[in-house]
Motif scaffolding. Sequence first.
Motif, PDB file in Angstrom:
ATOM      1  N   VAL A 290       2.049 -11.451 -32.307  1.00 27.52           N
ATOM      2  CA  VAL A 290       0.785 -12.196 -32.226  1.00 27.52           C
ATOM      3  C   VAL A 290       0.605 -12.889 -30.873  1.00 27.52           C
ATOM      4  O   VAL A 290      -0.066 -13.905 -30.768  1.00 27.52           O
ATOM      5  N   GLY A 291       1.206 -12.319 -29.837  1.00 26.13           N
ATOM      6  CA  GLY A 291       0.933 -12.788 -28.489  1.00 26.13           C
ATOM      7  C   GLY A 291       1.736 -14.003 -28.070  1.00 26.13           C
ATOM      8  O   GLY A 291       2.445 -14.625 -28.857  1.00 26.13           O
ATOM      9  N   HIS A 292       1.576 -14.366 -26.794  1.00 27.89           N
ATOM     10  CA  HIS A 292       2.317 -15.468 -26.197  1.00 27.89           C
ATOM     11  C   HIS A 292       1.699 -15.778 -24.845  1.00 27.89           C
ATOM     12  O   HIS A 292       0.908 -14.996 -24.322  1.00 27.89           O
ATOM     13  N   ARG A 293       2.054 -16.942 -24.284  1.00 33.87           N
ATOM     14  CA  ARG A 293       1.649 -17.227 -22.912  1.00 33.87           C
ATOM     15  C   ARG A 293       2.478 -16.346 -21.994  1.00 33.87           C
ATOM     16  O   ARG A 293       3.709 -16.348 -22.075  1.00 33.87           O
ATOM     17  N   PRO A 294       1.832 -15.587 -21.110  1.00 32.20           N
ATOM     18  CA  PRO A 294       2.600 -14.629 -20.302  1.00 32.20           C
ATOM     19  C   PRO A 294       3.441 -15.296 -19.230  1.00 32.20           C
ATOM     20  O   PRO A 294       3.030 -16.293 -18.619  1.00 32.20           O
ATOM     21  N   CYS A 295       4.620 -14.749 -19.015  1.00 34.05           N
ATOM     22  CA  CYS A 295       5.444 -15.161 -17.875  1.00 34.05           C
ATOM     23  C   CYS A 295       4.637 -14.922 -16.601  1.00 34.05           C
ATOM     24  O   CYS A 295       4.036 -13.855 -16.419  1.00 34.05           O
ATOM     25  N   THR A 296       4.604 -15.912 -15.721  1.00 36.54           N
ATOM     26  CA  THR A 296       3.762 -15.839 -14.525  1.00 36.54           C
ATOM     27  C   THR A 296       4.496 -16.443 -13.337  1.00 36.54           C
ATOM     28  O   THR A 296       5.080 -17.530 -13.442  1.00 36.54           O
ATOM     29  N   VAL A 297       4.465 -15.738 -12.223  1.00 31.92           N
ATOM     30  CA  VAL A 297       5.039 -16.225 -10.961  1.00 31.92           C
ATOM     31  C   VAL A 297       3.891 -16.481  -9.998  1.00 31.92           C
ATOM     32  O   VAL A 297       3.022 -15.613  -9.804  1.00 31.92           O
ATOM     33  N   GLN A 298       3.882 -17.658  -9.395  1.00 30.15           N
ATOM     34  CA  GLN A 298       2.789 -18.043  -8.507  1.00 30.15           C
ATOM     35  C   GLN A 298       3.330 -18.506  -7.153  1.00 30.15           C
ATOM     36  O   GLN A 298       4.405 -19.108  -7.082  1.00 30.15           O
ATOM     37  N   THR A 299       2.547 -18.255  -6.129  1.00 33.46           N
ATOM     38  CA  THR A 299       2.852 -18.752  -4.791  1.00 33.46           C
ATOM     39  C   THR A 299       1.665 -19.567  -4.300  1.00 33.46           C
ATOM     40  O   THR A 299       0.515 -19.103  -4.343  1.00 33.46           O
ATOM     41  N   ILE A 300       1.952 -20.784  -3.863  1.00 30.67           N
ATOM     42  CA  ILE A 300       0.936 -21.630  -3.240  1.00 30.67           C
ATOM     43  C   ILE A 300       1.288 -21.812  -1.771  1.00 30.67           C
ATOM     44  O   ILE A 300       2.424 -22.195  -1.430  1.00 30.67           O
ATOM     45  N   GLN A 301       0.338 -21.531  -0.912  1.00 31.42           N
ATOM     46  CA  GLN A 301       0.445 -21.815   0.523  1.00 31.42           C
ATOM     47  C   GLN A 301      -0.668 -22.796   0.849  1.00 31.42           C
ATOM     48  O   GLN A 301      -1.840 -22.533   0.563  1.00 31.42           O
ATOM     49  N   MET A 302      -0.302 -23.920   1.431  1.00 29.71           N
ATOM     50  CA  MET A 302      -1.255 -25.009   1.605  1.00 29.71           C
ATOM     51  C   MET A 302      -1.088 -25.639   2.971  1.00 29.71           C
ATOM     52  O   MET A 302       0.040 -25.757   3.477  1.00 29.71           O
ATOM     53  N   GLY A 303      -2.188 -26.036   3.571  1.00 36.80           N
ATOM     54  CA  GLY A 303      -2.151 -26.716   4.854  1.00 36.80           C
ATOM     55  C   GLY A 303      -3.090 -27.900   4.865  1.00 36.80           C
ATOM     56  O   GLY A 303      -4.167 -27.863   4.250  1.00 36.80           O
ATOM     57  N   ALA A 304      -2.706 -28.962   5.566  1.00 36.83           N
ATOM     58  CA  ALA A 304      -3.531 -30.166   5.674  1.00 36.83           C
ATOM     59  C   ALA A 304      -3.350 -30.781   7.054  1.00 36.83           C
ATOM     60  O   ALA A 304      -2.319 -30.568   7.714  1.00 36.83           O
ATOM     61  N   ASP A 305      -4.355 -31.547   7.473  1.00 34.68           N
ATOM     62  CA  ASP A 305      -4.193 -32.260   8.739  1.00 34.68           C
ATOM     63  C   ASP A 305      -3.471 -33.570   8.491  1.00 34.68           C
ATOM     64  O   ASP A 305      -3.195 -33.944   7.340  1.00 34.68           O
ATOM     65  N   THR A 306      -3.162 -34.281   9.542  1.00 31.16           N
ATOM     66  CA  THR A 306      -2.340 -35.492   9.415  1.00 31.16           C
ATOM     67  C   THR A 306      -3.088 -36.633   8.750  1.00 31.16           C
ATOM     68  O   THR A 306      -2.474 -37.632   8.363  1.00 31.16           O
ATOM     69  N   ASN A 307      -4.403 -36.493   8.595  1.00 27.41           N
ATOM     70  CA  ASN A 307      -5.180 -37.509   7.888  1.00 27.41           C
ATOM     71  C   ASN A 307      -5.278 -37.222   6.392  1.00 27.41           C
ATOM     72  O   ASN A 307      -5.949 -37.946   5.660  1.00 27.41           O
TER      73      ASN A 307
END
Length: 753
Positions: A290-307
């Motif tokens: 009856v199903g399940h939450r799927p195994c999931t691999v994620q990558t986050i790449q994020m950039g911000a300025d010094t402010n």
Amino acid sequence: MTENKTNSPVDPVRSDRVAPDRVDGRMKVTGGAKYFADFELPNMAYCVIVGSEIGRGSITSLDTKKARNAPGVLGVFTHENMPSIPGWDAPVGDKADGPPPKPDTLEKYRILNSPKILFDGQPIAIVVADSYERATYAASLVKATYTKQAARTDLDKHLAEGIAPDRSEDYMRGKADGYRTAPVTLEANYTIPVEVHNPMELHGILAHWTDANTLMIYAKTQGVNATQQTIAQAFKLDPNNIRVHTEFMGGGFGMGLRTWPQETAVVAIAKKVDRPVKLVVTRSQMFQLVGHRPCTVQTIQMGADTNGKLVGIAHAATAETASYEDFTEATVNMTKFLYDCPNVSTRYRIVRLDRGVPIWMRGPGEATGAFALESAMDEMAYKLGIDPIEFRLRNYTETDPEHNRPYSSKYLREAYQRGAEAIGWSNRQNQPGSQQEDGWLTGYGMSTGTFNAFRWEASARVLLNADGSLRVQSAVTDIGPGTGTALTVIAHNVLGVPLDRIKVEYGDTSLPKAPTQGGSAIVSAVGSAVFDVCTLIKNELVKLAIKDGGPFAGRKADELTLSDGILSIEKEPGKKVAVTDLMKSNNLTVIDKKGDSKGGPDLQKYSIYSFSVHFVKVRVNPLTGVVRVANAVSVADSGRIVSPKTAASQMIGGVTGGIGMALTEEAVIDHRFGRFVNNNLGDYHVAVHADVPAIETIMIDKPDPHINPMGAKGMGEIALIGFAPAVANAVFNATGKRVRDLPITPDKLLRMS
């Protein structure tokens, strides 16, 4: 919240709002509520499923002789003698309630249709007997031999095989790698394991053919109309010849959002044996069928300025699906719009593995995606030396950057403020590992959640009787959030009928059509229908009152008010008439109205979302790595709160599930055999009372002016979305150890020492 015993209890926060107890509460706690498995029919038979003992391969021999000869056995059904299902005869995939998969890219799976084995636990036989005990014994006598193949169940080993699912496009705003230009960058991987719904009530169905073309079904389904349509398609019947009943459901969480193959098989078997047949799957089969939450691999790449201003975000997710059916969900969607960021790109891929197909689980997709995005936001805040709330506020947006249109309503700033005050955020130290209480490390974390607020089409029927009582009817299934209570409150608010004189009838296809309960949309959809139909009745009463010869003849309709069964004029307290007297004088025994309700085209002008903010204080034992959630505050920005008590319960339930998601829940697979090894509630650890602290819920409680006449938006999903990263962020604040693969178990923290 203290119990109110008055006829129209008042919400202590708002003196003009009723906050009744659950209308079905007494029935549930005293055993009066009947769930699908509680129904018993004359001459009823029982099914037990025999599951495959391998994860991939073929059946080479199947010995059912002993089972067929066992006492009380009515039949043993396998791929060699399974009754025909007319709508399944075409060469398509298993999903009878949706578009067929492409035959050149997916394997074909029909339950008991082939000797081929596509996943562990796949049904290879269904035994039917005159008692459950006899069916269980006979099932143990079924013996199979197999030709085995290596089962592909490890997502990590097959990440490179990810494919873009149909109707899913990569998203880009600005530059794909815009984050690289930022002076401060982050790249991290986050993993969600397989999680299983595991409600108390097991899944199943009771099917009874009352004649050759007429069917009565009791089922565990989140949508009786959807089940009716699916079975009608499978057996080529007129849907009006099928009645589906599910008044009460002991937890759905998403597993009841489709009609599973074994349910359809039971319907066919019931016709073959010519008697009612019931199937209740076992707890271990809940992990497989009856199903399940799927195994999931994620990558986050994020950039911000010094402010602290975001420059770019790239969010990529790869999730499992079955070899025979593609399942997708909205894992990367909230990254597209939650923050003001000029450069955003998302990518979503699926990998076909030898497992049963996943299904949506509470907070579908967004709960998984929020763990990655909101953990990364916390990590970036630390890199910048900025308070995590302040970092989010510096990237706050009043309009939806994905669609470039305004939000219908958004009070997330207030949610941040109120939640921070309630948790004692000012006590938090930004330096990880710097706070202790009684020898335990302590830390604070927070996270944001969001989910689409929908308004689907729905119908309702309302009957005002001459004695002043009211009946509200809808086919909607109440899977536990208190839908019946919310509909009672809506009817009371429109017509002024006392709460104890209102009865809501629901959960049956004989009633006006309603959407499936999922996606936090039922109060918005069915509630709007009830509101509209009650308004029709109110208008009818006013017309009777102001017509020639009526008690308010010559007065304008907008001068009249309706409360507690009394029509009156506010400026003339002595001028009033009881609704019962008005109906009697007009020789009316009932005013019966039915209507449909749906959102108008103006809704397309807005992005309509509910929002949540979760705050957590944790305690971590530095010697054992044990994590305890010491305090939790969840704030909901979900429009007007229709039913305060059940709304608070929704948030508490979401937090409880979120604690399990963060700290304990993981379905473990032995990849040598493709089999779950903790397929029981002893080894699969859901959160229990000892894991759950006192939970404070805060409702912003401001109406959305566009979505529906109540101003209410969904709450069930946002109650969970974002809670797991709040815990992970608090653990980092307490220990300085960042766990990016859930659950956060003691061994992971100790390995980082």
